[in-house]
Scaffold this motif. Structure first.
Motif, PDB file in Angstrom:
ATOM      1  N   ARG A   1     -32.188  55.479  64.044  1.00  0.00           N
ATOM      2  CA  ARG A   1     -31.064  56.261  63.536  1.00  0.00           C
ATOM      3  C   ARG A   1     -31.562  57.396  62.655  1.00  0.00           C
ATOM      4  O   ARG A   1     -31.061  58.513  62.724  1.00  0.00           O
ATOM      5  CB  ARG A   1     -30.123  55.365  62.733  1.00  0.00           C
ATOM      6  CG  ARG A   1     -29.247  54.536  63.635  1.00  0.00           C
ATOM      7  CD  ARG A   1     -28.030  54.001  62.947  1.00  0.00           C
ATOM      8  NE  ARG A   1     -27.602  52.795  63.660  1.00  0.00           N
ATOM      9  CZ  ARG A   1     -27.843  51.568  63.227  1.00  0.00           C
ATOM     10  NH1 ARG A   1     -28.443  51.368  62.073  1.00  0.00           N
ATOM     11  NH2 ARG A   1     -27.471  50.545  63.942  1.00  0.00           N
ATOM     12  N   ARG A   2     -32.549  57.084  61.832  1.00  0.00           N
ATOM     13  CA  ARG A   2     -33.090  58.110  60.940  1.00  0.00           C
ATOM     14  C   ARG A   2     -33.721  59.231  61.759  1.00  0.00           C
ATOM     15  O   ARG A   2     -33.551  60.405  61.444  1.00  0.00           O
ATOM     16  CB  ARG A   2     -34.133  57.499  60.001  1.00  0.00           C
ATOM     17  CG  ARG A   2     -34.140  58.168  58.641  1.00  0.00           C
ATOM     18  CD  ARG A   2     -34.929  57.354  57.620  1.00  0.00           C
ATOM     19  NE  ARG A   2     -34.511  55.975  57.572  1.00  0.00           N
ATOM     20  CZ  ARG A   2     -35.326  54.924  57.778  1.00  0.00           C
ATOM     21  NH1 ARG A   2     -36.599  55.118  58.086  1.00  0.00           N
ATOM     22  NH2 ARG A   2     -34.879  53.699  57.706  1.00  0.00           N
TER      23      ARG A   2
ATOM     24  N   GLN B   1     -31.043  61.372  63.239  1.00  0.00           N
ATOM     25  CA  GLN B   1     -30.422  62.172  62.186  1.00  0.00           C
ATOM     26  C   GLN B   1     -31.313  63.339  61.788  1.00  0.00           C
ATOM     27  O   GLN B   1     -30.842  64.456  61.576  1.00  0.00           O
ATOM     28  CB  GLN B   1     -30.173  61.296  60.967  1.00  0.00           C
ATOM     29  CG  GLN B   1     -28.699  61.083  60.697  1.00  0.00           C
ATOM     30  CD  GLN B   1     -28.475  59.977  59.695  1.00  0.00           C
ATOM     31  OE1 GLN B   1     -29.359  59.661  58.899  1.00  0.00           O
ATOM     32  NE2 GLN B   1     -27.300  59.397  59.735  1.00  0.00           N
TER      33      GLN B   1
ATOM     34  N   LYS C   1     -30.448  67.238  61.952  1.00  0.00           N
ATOM     35  CA  LYS C   1     -30.523  68.024  60.718  1.00  0.00           C
ATOM     36  C   LYS C   1     -31.423  69.243  60.924  1.00  0.00           C
ATOM     37  O   LYS C   1     -31.119  70.346  60.458  1.00  0.00           O
ATOM     38  CB  LYS C   1     -31.076  67.165  59.589  1.00  0.00           C
ATOM     39  CG  LYS C   1     -30.716  67.717  58.233  1.00  0.00           C
ATOM     40  CD  LYS C   1     -31.198  66.817  57.132  1.00  0.00           C
ATOM     41  CE  LYS C   1     -31.228  67.540  55.810  1.00  0.00           C
ATOM     42  NZ  LYS C   1     -32.125  68.699  55.770  1.00  0.00           N
TER      43      LYS C   1
ATOM     44  N   HIS D   1     -23.311  71.276  66.186  1.00  0.00           N
ATOM     45  CA  HIS D   1     -23.382  70.028  65.433  1.00  0.00           C
ATOM     46  C   HIS D   1     -22.600  70.163  64.130  1.00  0.00           C
ATOM     47  O   HIS D   1     -21.884  69.259  63.720  1.00  0.00           O
ATOM     48  CB  HIS D   1     -24.835  69.673  65.126  1.00  0.00           C
ATOM     49  CG  HIS D   1     -25.497  68.884  66.218  1.00  0.00           C
ATOM     50  ND1 HIS D   1     -25.052  67.649  66.575  1.00  0.00           N
ATOM     51  CD2 HIS D   1     -26.549  69.163  67.013  1.00  0.00           C
ATOM     52  CE1 HIS D   1     -25.820  67.188  67.559  1.00  0.00           C
ATOM     53  NE2 HIS D   1     -26.725  68.094  67.847  1.00  0.00           N
TER      54      HIS D   1
END
Lengths: 122, 92
Positions: free
Chosen positions: A71-72, A75, A79, A92
């Motif tokens: 998940r990180r 993300q 980002k 996004h």
């Protein structure tokens, strides 16, 4: 009850099915794991021995990114796009479809439940 | 479908020429380009390009993360300020 990859506690299901409860492991990866560790696909989680569970755990630790780490990673990738100021990043940021899908209708997954527009009826 | 590797990245020739000239003269002003379809190459890092969006040249400072993407990605072509109804809803 076996604990694999941290929080996940799959139940008395068949091993490949139970493994898909882990984020980042789908049917294909689950089959691969079973084959690599040498567990028959028809076996169920509750009749695995501790050693077999340990083997599965080790295989996942070594070869796959799962759960929080995955998940990180996702993300971070999103980002990065947002910080870059590129088109995909803008999409996004606005929570709209990123890959050129239509937004006139549909796109409900990204946009969320439809919002009523005041005074639209004639 | 992704582009075949053997072809190499696509860049319009004039972009390469302009970038080369800019680097030799010491990096300074915006390089105006119209070629939104060109790939951003490693040798463009640090230069500033003015990428045309159909109306004006949007300055794009090329950083390392941008390599491999197209210039057009950094120069939005559409303006959208929301629907009139959205504004009314916000006022209330």
């Amino acid at each position: 009850m076996a604990r694999i990859a941290g929080v996940n506690i799959p139940s008395g299901k068949r091993v490949p099915i139970a493994l898909t409860y882990i984020t980042g492991i789908g049917p294909t990866k689950a089959d691969e794991i079973c084959e690599a560790v040498g567990i028959e696909r028809s076996r169920r989680v509750n009749d695995l021995s501790d050693a077999e569970v340990l083997k599965v755990r080790e295989y996942i630790d070594e070869n796959l990114t799962v759960e929080g780490d995955l998940r990180r990673e996702v993300q971070m990738n999103v980002k990065r796009l947002m910080d870059l100021g590129c088109y995909r990043g803008l999409r996004h940021r606005r929570n709209l479809p990123v890959r050129g899908q239509r937004t006139s209708t549909n796109a409900r997954t990204r946009k969320g439940p439809a919002k009523a527009i005041a005074g639209k009826k004639k | 479908m992704t582009r075949s590797v053997w072809k190499g990245p696509f860049v319009d020739a004039y972009v390469l020429k302009k970038a080369e000239a800019a680097r030799e003269s010491g990096r300074k002003d915006v390089i105006k380009i119209w070629s939104r379809r060109s790939t951003i190459l490693p040798q463009f890092v640090g230069l500033t390009f003015g990428v045309y969006n159909g109306k004006k040249h949007i300055p794009v400072n090329v950083s390392e993360d941008m390599i491999g993407q197209k210039f057009g990605e950094y120069s939005p072509t559409r303006t959208y300020y929301g629907h009139a109804a959205d504004k009314k809803a916000k006022r209330k």
